[in-house]
Design a protein around this motif. Structure first.
Motif: not given
Length: 169
Positions: A40-50, A95-101
């Motif tokens: 959500e910082r860069y894009f929007e959540m999509e059905p596949r994300d959920y 995939a699905k790599m994220g780090v807390d800001p």
């Protein structure tokens, strides 16, 4: 798979309190939250994300994938996954790599990526791929430093994906 992964080398400055551990159900909410915040910082959540983020056991682990969690001070600050690949010639998708800001800039993303590549190698994988966006130059730079190179495209379940990269292990 080992219970923990070595901390990143000092040159990546992740801090002494960072450990990378395999996913357990205790990290389910953090896996969702960290990925959702990044998307959500860069894009929007999509059905596949959920679908994937809401059901990591069924969508990632049960089909043969892996998830790692970076802990700082015992709290989850980063996540990364390997999904069993449906792409011919590739064993996994990173995939699905994220780090807390608040934890970015400490080398945690690089440490997670290196650890997940180790998991792929230990699983007998020969090639992995990822999908990303050209709107994320820092991520693409990290992937290139890890040895990923651009590969031919194909359909993606995500609108935001406009680049695919592969790596021979």
């Amino acid at each position: 798979m080992a219970d923990t992964f070595p901390e990143a080398p000092d040159s990546m400055h992740p801090g002494n309190d960072v450990r990378i551990v395999p996913y357990t159900p205790a990290y389910r909410e953090a896996f969702f939250r960290l990925n959702q915040a990044w998307i959500e910082r860069y894009f929007e959540m999509e059905p596949r994300d959920y679908q994937v983020l809401g059901n990591p056991q069924e969508t990632i682990l049960d089909p043969g994938g892996h998830i790692l969690v970076a802990l700082a001070g015992g709290q989850p600050v980063g996540v990364c996954a390997l999904l069993a690949s449906g792409r011919p010639g590739y064993d996994f998708e990173l995939a699905k790599m994220g780090v807390d800001p608040a934890s970015q800039g400490r080398g945690i993303g690089r440490a997670l990526a290196r650890a997940i590549l180790e998991v792929a190698r230990n699983s007998g994988a020969r090639k992995i791929f990822l999908e990303s966006s050209t709107r994320l130059p820092a991520a693409l730079s990290l992937y290139r430093k890890l040895g990923f190179r651009e590969i031919a495209g194909g359909p993606s379940p995500y609108k935001r994906s406009d680049i695919r990269m592969g790596l021979s292990l």
